[in-house]
Design a protein around this motif. Sequence first.
Motif, PDB file in Angstrom:
ATOM      1  N   VAL A 135      58.111  29.043  43.757  1.00 39.14           N
ATOM      2  CA  VAL A 135      57.570  29.920  44.787  1.00 39.14           C
ATOM      3  C   VAL A 135      57.525  31.372  44.299  1.00 39.14           C
ATOM      4  N   LEU A 136      58.601  31.834  43.685  1.00 39.80           N
ATOM      5  CA  LEU A 136      58.714  33.248  43.334  1.00 39.80           C
ATOM      6  C   LEU A 136      57.941  33.653  42.081  1.00 39.80           C
ATOM      7  N   VAL A 137      57.790  32.774  41.124  1.00 44.19           N
ATOM      8  CA  VAL A 137      57.067  33.132  39.901  1.00 44.19           C
ATOM      9  C   VAL A 137      55.592  33.411  40.205  1.00 44.19           C
ATOM     10  N   PRO A 138      54.884  32.556  40.966  1.00 40.45           N
ATOM     11  CA  PRO A 138      53.498  32.922  41.312  1.00 40.45           C
ATOM     12  C   PRO A 138      53.415  34.194  42.172  1.00 40.45           C
ATOM     13  N   PHE A 139      54.363  34.372  43.068  1.00 39.53           N
ATOM     14  CA  PHE A 139      54.399  35.573  43.905  1.00 39.53           C
ATOM     15  C   PHE A 139      54.561  36.823  43.034  1.00 39.53           C
ATOM     16  N   PHE A 140      55.474  36.762  42.072  1.00 42.59           N
ATOM     17  CA  PHE A 140      55.692  37.876  41.151  1.00 42.59           C
ATOM     18  C   PHE A 140      54.449  38.102  40.284  1.00 42.59           C
ATOM     19  N   GLY A 141      53.839  37.027  39.814  1.00 40.66           N
ATOM     20  CA  GLY A 141      52.630  37.124  38.999  1.00 40.66           C
ATOM     21  C   GLY A 141      51.486  37.765  39.767  1.00 40.66           C
ATOM     22  N   TYR A 142      51.330  37.418  41.045  1.00 42.47           N
ATOM     23  CA  TYR A 142      50.291  38.000  41.883  1.00 42.47           C
ATOM     24  C   TYR A 142      50.489  39.509  42.006  1.00 42.47           C
ATOM     25  N   HIS A 143      51.737  39.926  42.197  1.00 42.66           N
ATOM     26  CA  HIS A 143      51.998  41.361  42.329  1.00 42.66           C
ATOM     27  C   HIS A 143      51.841  42.101  40.995  1.00 42.66           C
ATOM     28  N   LEU A 144      52.137  41.436  39.892  1.00 44.85           N
ATOM     29  CA  LEU A 144      51.851  42.050  38.593  1.00 44.85           C
ATOM     30  C   LEU A 144      50.347  42.235  38.422  1.00 44.85           C
ATOM     31  N   TRP A 145      49.568  41.229  38.843  1.00 44.50           N
ATOM     32  CA  TRP A 145      48.106  41.320  38.762  1.00 44.50           C
ATOM     33  C   TRP A 145      47.596  42.464  39.635  1.00 44.50           C
ATOM     34  N   LEU A 146      48.123  42.589  40.872  1.00 43.68           N
ATOM     35  CA  LEU A 146      47.724  43.677  41.761  1.00 43.68           C
ATOM     36  C   LEU A 146      48.027  45.031  41.125  1.00 43.68           C
ATOM     37  N   THR A 147      49.203  45.155  40.547  1.00 43.70           N
ATOM     38  CA  THR A 147      49.604  46.409  39.917  1.00 43.70           C
ATOM     39  C   THR A 147      48.704  46.724  38.724  1.00 43.70           C
ATOM     40  N   ALA A 148      48.372  45.704  37.953  1.00 43.37           N
ATOM     41  CA  ALA A 148      47.524  45.913  36.780  1.00 43.37           C
ATOM     42  C   ALA A 148      46.156  46.463  37.162  1.00 43.37           C
ATOM     43  N   PHE A 149      45.654  46.093  38.337  1.00 45.63           N
ATOM     44  CA  PHE A 149      44.341  46.558  38.773  1.00 45.63           C
ATOM     45  C   PHE A 149      44.419  47.686  39.798  1.00 45.63           C
ATOM     46  N   GLY A 150      45.607  48.213  40.041  1.00 44.51           N
ATOM     47  CA  GLY A 150      45.774  49.386  40.897  1.00 44.51           C
ATOM     48  C   GLY A 150      45.411  49.139  42.345  1.00 44.51           C
ATOM     49  N   MET A 151      45.867  48.019  42.914  1.00 42.44           N
ATOM     50  CA  MET A 151      45.525  47.670  44.294  1.00 42.44           C
ATOM     51  C   MET A 151      46.766  47.275  45.081  1.00 42.44           C
ATOM     52  N   THR A 152      46.649  47.423  46.393  1.00 39.44           N
ATOM     53  CA  THR A 152      47.642  46.844  47.293  1.00 39.44           C
ATOM     54  C   THR A 152      47.090  45.494  47.754  1.00 39.44           C
ATOM     55  N   THR A 153      47.896  44.727  48.470  1.00 42.72           N
ATOM     56  CA  THR A 153      47.443  43.433  48.969  1.00 42.72           C
ATOM     57  C   THR A 153      46.257  43.606  49.903  1.00 42.72           C
ATOM     58  N   ASN A 154      46.331  44.570  50.788  1.00 41.29           N
ATOM     59  CA  ASN A 154      45.253  44.829  51.726  1.00 41.29           C
ATOM     60  C   ASN A 154      43.968  45.214  50.981  1.00 41.29           C
ATOM     61  N   GLU A 155      44.084  46.093  50.002  1.00 37.76           N
ATOM     62  CA  GLU A 155      42.912  46.504  49.230  1.00 37.76           C
ATOM     63  C   GLU A 155      42.305  45.327  48.485  1.00 37.76           C
ATOM     64  N   HIS A 156      43.149  44.427  47.991  1.00 38.62           N
ATOM     65  CA  HIS A 156      42.646  43.248  47.279  1.00 38.62           C
ATOM     66  C   HIS A 156      41.711  42.437  48.164  1.00 38.62           C
ATOM     67  N   PHE A 157      42.115  42.208  49.417  1.00 34.94           N
ATOM     68  CA  PHE A 157      41.280  41.415  50.309  1.00 34.94           C
ATOM     69  C   PHE A 157      40.022  42.183  50.726  1.00 34.94           C
ATOM     70  N   LYS A 158      40.118  43.482  50.870  1.00 41.73           N
ATOM     71  CA  LYS A 158      38.923  44.272  51.180  1.00 41.73           C
ATOM     72  C   LYS A 158      37.942  44.259  50.011  1.00 41.73           C
ATOM     73  N   TRP A 159      38.435  44.408  48.778  1.00 43.36           N
ATOM     74  CA  TRP A 159      37.562  44.350  47.612  1.00 43.36           C
ATOM     75  C   TRP A 159      36.935  42.967  47.479  1.00 43.36           C
ATOM     76  N   LYS A 160      37.681  41.953  47.865  1.00 36.14           N
ATOM     77  CA  LYS A 160      37.149  40.587  47.822  1.00 36.14           C
ATOM     78  C   LYS A 160      35.953  40.461  48.773  1.00 36.14           C
TER      79      LYS A 160
END
Length: 189
Positions: free
Chosen positions: A13-38
Amino acid sequence: MANLFFLIVMSCVLVPFFGYHLWLTAFGMTTNEHFKWKQIRKWHKQETKRYKQAIKDGTIITLSNQQEQKKKKNDHVAGSDNVDVGCTGAVPSTTNDTNQEEEEEWKEGCIMDPGPFPKNIYNRGIVENFMEVIFPRSLRKDALERYEASLRQQQEQSSSTTTSSNGNDNTQDGVDSSNSTMTMKSKSN
């Protein structure tokens, strides 16, 4: 054995969650911004496809003189009190259903080039994005110096305001206190 099972389940559970947040950080986004950009990406893809198909079919619709006049009239009405303001600007509110139907038909028929895909201004590259997380701008030396300077400026402004108001209050207090002492002296005599 139970601890190992628990460790495996939690890591699944935690490894994909951590990976998702690393991906968000790499692209300079928050979770909310990710869904808006989508959503923006999906809209842009649909509109680009629709525009290219319209070019292929030769059905690009341009504004006719009548529609241009309506648009100018609507722009003129935008300064009145009977206006709804949305994210696309002022839209005159109409109670006539035929006007709304005509406007919807025009919007459906209007095909415009969506232009190039917008750029995320907060994406500064993977390395710089991670540096932003590790060393936030608010904690950098230059930002702290600007913050301290603004605090000093606020203190100077508040102290000058307090000094000028205290000068006025002292005069009034002096009058009041002298009157009260005079009345006390007269009573004691």
